[in-house]
Design a protein around this motif. Structure first.
Motif, PDB file in Angstrom:
ATOM      1  N   TYR A  27       0.858  -1.186   0.000  1.00  0.00           N
ATOM      2  CA  TYR A  27       0.000   0.000   0.000  1.00  0.00           C
ATOM      3  C   TYR A  27       0.894   1.235   0.000  1.00  0.00           C
ATOM      4  O   TYR A  27       2.038   1.184   0.486  1.00  0.00           O
ATOM      5  CB  TYR A  27      -0.902  -0.003   1.242  1.00  0.00           C
ATOM      6  CG  TYR A  27      -2.012  -1.028   1.137  1.00  0.00           C
ATOM      7  CD1 TYR A  27      -3.277  -0.671   0.694  1.00  0.00           C
ATOM      8  CD2 TYR A  27      -1.783  -2.361   1.437  1.00  0.00           C
ATOM      9  CE1 TYR A  27      -4.295  -1.605   0.580  1.00  0.00           C
ATOM     10  CE2 TYR A  27      -2.789  -3.314   1.323  1.00  0.00           C
ATOM     11  CZ  TYR A  27      -4.036  -2.924   0.888  1.00  0.00           C
ATOM     12  OH  TYR A  27      -5.038  -3.861   0.762  1.00  0.00           O
ATOM     13  N   ARG A  31      -2.390 -12.788   2.085  1.00  0.00           N
ATOM     14  CA  ARG A  31      -3.799 -12.466   1.897  1.00  0.00           C
ATOM     15  C   ARG A  31      -4.175 -12.778   0.458  1.00  0.00           C
ATOM     16  O   ARG A  31      -3.384 -12.534  -0.472  1.00  0.00           O
ATOM     17  CB  ARG A  31      -4.048 -10.967   2.132  1.00  0.00           C
ATOM     18  CG  ARG A  31      -3.976 -10.568   3.594  1.00  0.00           C
ATOM     19  CD  ARG A  31      -5.170  -9.710   3.956  1.00  0.00           C
ATOM     20  NE  ARG A  31      -6.403 -10.430   3.719  1.00  0.00           N
ATOM     21  CZ  ARG A  31      -7.586  -9.866   3.518  1.00  0.00           C
ATOM     22  NH1 ARG A  31      -7.696  -8.561   3.530  1.00  0.00           N
ATOM     23  NH2 ARG A  31      -8.667 -10.591   3.307  1.00  0.00           N
ATOM     24  N   TYR A  34      -0.639 -10.366  -1.341  1.00  0.00           N
ATOM     25  CA  TYR A  34       0.475  -9.786  -0.577  1.00  0.00           C
ATOM     26  C   TYR A  34       0.445 -10.354   0.837  1.00  0.00           C
ATOM     27  O   TYR A  34      -0.600 -10.806   1.303  1.00  0.00           O
ATOM     28  CB  TYR A  34       0.386  -8.246  -0.560  1.00  0.00           C
ATOM     29  CG  TYR A  34      -0.800  -7.702   0.199  1.00  0.00           C
ATOM     30  CD1 TYR A  34      -0.747  -7.495   1.572  1.00  0.00           C
ATOM     31  CD2 TYR A  34      -1.995  -7.411  -0.456  1.00  0.00           C
ATOM     32  CE1 TYR A  34      -1.843  -7.013   2.274  1.00  0.00           C
ATOM     33  CE2 TYR A  34      -3.098  -6.932   0.233  1.00  0.00           C
ATOM     34  CZ  TYR A  34      -3.007  -6.742   1.599  1.00  0.00           C
ATOM     35  OH  TYR A  34      -4.098  -6.275   2.287  1.00  0.00           O
ATOM     36  N   HIS A  92      -7.190  -8.775  -3.397  1.00  0.00           N
ATOM     37  CA  HIS A  92      -8.476  -8.110  -3.127  1.00  0.00           C
ATOM     38  C   HIS A  92      -8.389  -6.618  -3.388  1.00  0.00           C
ATOM     39  O   HIS A  92      -7.302  -6.037  -3.412  1.00  0.00           O
ATOM     40  CB  HIS A  92      -8.911  -8.358  -1.684  1.00  0.00           C
ATOM     41  CG  HIS A  92      -7.929  -7.847  -0.681  1.00  0.00           C
ATOM     42  ND1 HIS A  92      -6.858  -8.592  -0.225  1.00  0.00           N
ATOM     43  CD2 HIS A  92      -7.816  -6.648  -0.065  1.00  0.00           C
ATOM     44  CE1 HIS A  92      -6.148  -7.879   0.619  1.00  0.00           C
ATOM     45  NE2 HIS A  92      -6.710  -6.676   0.732  1.00  0.00           N
ATOM     46  N   HIS A 100     -10.287  -3.203  -1.740  1.00  0.00           N
ATOM     47  CA  HIS A 100     -11.127  -2.762  -0.624  1.00  0.00           C
ATOM     48  C   HIS A 100     -12.178  -1.742  -1.063  1.00  0.00           C
ATOM     49  O   HIS A 100     -11.888  -0.858  -1.877  1.00  0.00           O
ATOM     50  CB  HIS A 100     -10.281  -2.045   0.443  1.00  0.00           C
ATOM     51  CG  HIS A 100      -9.327  -2.909   1.172  1.00  0.00           C
ATOM     52  ND1 HIS A 100      -9.593  -3.415   2.422  1.00  0.00           N
ATOM     53  CD2 HIS A 100      -8.091  -3.358   0.847  1.00  0.00           C
ATOM     54  CE1 HIS A 100      -8.556  -4.125   2.841  1.00  0.00           C
ATOM     55  NE2 HIS A 100      -7.630  -4.106   1.907  1.00  0.00           N
TER      56      HIS A 100
HETATM   57 FE    FE Z   1      -5.793  -5.204   1.885  1.00  0.00          FE
END
Ligand code: FE
Ligand code: BEZ
Length: 297
Positions: free
Chosen positions: A166, A220, A199, A223, A225
Motif C-alpha cells: 500500500y 492475503r 500480498y 483483493h 477494498h
Molecule cells: Fe488489503
C-alpha cells in the motif's frame, strides 16, 4: 477438554471459587455493560487456562509475546490488530456487527491500510495515481435491498500495488491506489484501478513469528477494498476477491466470503477498453461489483 490429567474435586472447587471471587469483584461497577463484558471475559479466560492446564512458562511466554507486540506498535504499525486478524477475532466482530439482511452485500475485515482523506475521482477516473500494476476497469451499481438506486453514495476504494504494498508502506509520503468516488444519478459507478495481487500481512514481528511457529502463511488473497456509505444506510466495509486465486481458501485473516469472489475478466492489450483509454498495449482486466446496502439501524 484437552487430554490432560483429571483433577480432584477439591482442586476443581478451589479453581471455581477463584473464578466466582474475581467475577464478584465487578459487582459494584457502575457501567452495566462494562460489568457484563468483564465478568464474561474473566469466565472465558479462566476456562481457557483450566482447559489447557496452562503452565507458568506458557503464561510467561504469552506475556513476552504481548510485550513484543506493544514494542513494535506505533502510529504506522498496529500489531494488536494483526493479532486480532490472524485469530479470526476481527472477522467475528464484523460478523456480530453486520447481521445478514436480505440481499445486502456482505462485509469483511477493514484492515490497517485505510486513509481518510483519499482524493476524489470522477466517473471513469483512475484511482491508481501512478501505482504500478495491470489496469482494471471496475464498474457496478449501489442499490438498496429493494433494488432502488442509491444516488451520491460515497465509495472509498483502496488496494496494494502489484508489488504487494500500500502507498502508506512506502516512506516517501505518496498517495496512490486509493480514492473515493460518488455513485451517479442512476446509482452507478465506474473507475480504473489495478488488478488485485496477493500480498503478505506485515510478518516481521511477533504475529509473523506466531504464524511461522504454527505453519501458517501470512498471505492475503488478492483483493480490492471498498467502504460504501450513504445517509440512511448501514456503512459497508468490504472487499472483492479474484475468482481462481489459489489463496482464497487460506486467506491469513479469514476475510474471504464466497459472495465477494468476483470474475475479473482478462483482456489482451489489443482489445478496446470500455472508455477508449489507451493502455499502451498492456493487458487489462475488468470486473463488475453490484453493491446492495442494508438500511441503517
Ligand atoms: Fe488489503
Ligand atoms: C488488508 O486487507 O489490508 C489487511 C487486513 C488485515 C491485516 C493486514 C492487512
Amino acid at each position: 477438554m484437552t487430554d490432560t490429567q483429571p483433577i480432584s474435586s477439591e482442586q476443581a472447587a478451589r479453581e471455581q471459587e477463584l473464578i466466582e471471587t474475581v467475577v464478584a469483584s465487578f459487582d459494584g461497577a457502575p457501567d452495566e455493560r462494562l460489568k457484563q463484558v468483564m465478568r464474561s471475559l474473566v469466565r472465558h479466560l479462566h476456562a481457557f487456562i483450566r482447559d489447557v492446564r496452562l503452565t507458568e512458562e506458557e503464561w510467561n511466554a504469552a506475556i513476552a509475546f504481548l510485550t513484543a507486540a506493544g514494542h513494535i506498535t506505533d502510529n504506522r504499525r498496529q500489531e494488536f490488530i494483526l493479532l486480532s486478524d490472524v485469530l479470526g477475532a476481527s472477522m467475528q466482530v464484523v460478523a456480530v456487527n453486520n447481521e445478514a439482511y436480505e440481499n445486502a452485500t456482505e462485509a469483511t475485515v477493514f484492515g490497517p491500510f485505510f486513509v481518510g482523506d483519499a482524493p476524489v475521482i470522477d466517473q471513469g477516473g483512475d484511482m491508481s495515481f501512478g501505482a504500478v500494476g495491470e489496469p482494471c476497469w471496475v464498474e457496478g451499481s449501489v442499490r438498496d435491498t429493494a433494488g432502488r438506486p442509491i444516488v451520491g453514495a460515497r465509495i472509498e476504494v483502496w488496494e496494494a500495488d502489484e508489488d504487494g504494498f500500500y502507498d502508506v508502506q512506502y516512506s516517501d509520503g505518496r498517495t496512490a491506489a486509493r480514492a473515493h468516488i460518488f455513485s451517479d444519478a442512476d446509482g452507478d459507478y465506474r473507475f480504473w484501478g489495478l488488478t488485485p495481487t496477493p500480498y503478505p500481512i506485515p510478518h516481521d514481528g511477533p504475529v509473523g513469528q506466531l504464524l511461522e511457529l504454527v505453519g501458517r502463511s501470512p498471505m492475503r488473497a488478492s483483493h480490492l477494498h471498498f467502504m460504501v456509505s450513504a445517509p440512511g444506510f448501514r456503512t459497508l466495509v468490504t472487499h472483492i476477491f479474484v475468482r481462481g486465486d489459489e489463496l482464497l481458501a487460506s486467506d491469513s485473516v479469514f476475510g474471504v466470503k464466497e459472495s465477494l469472489v468476483m470474475d475479473f475478466r482478462p483482456h489482451a492489450g489489443t482489445e478496446a477498453t470500455p472508455d477508449g483509454r489507451d493502455v499502451a498495449g498492456s493487458t487489462w482486466s475488468d470486473v463488475r461489483f453490484d453493491i446492495v446496502l442494508a438500511p441503517a439501524g
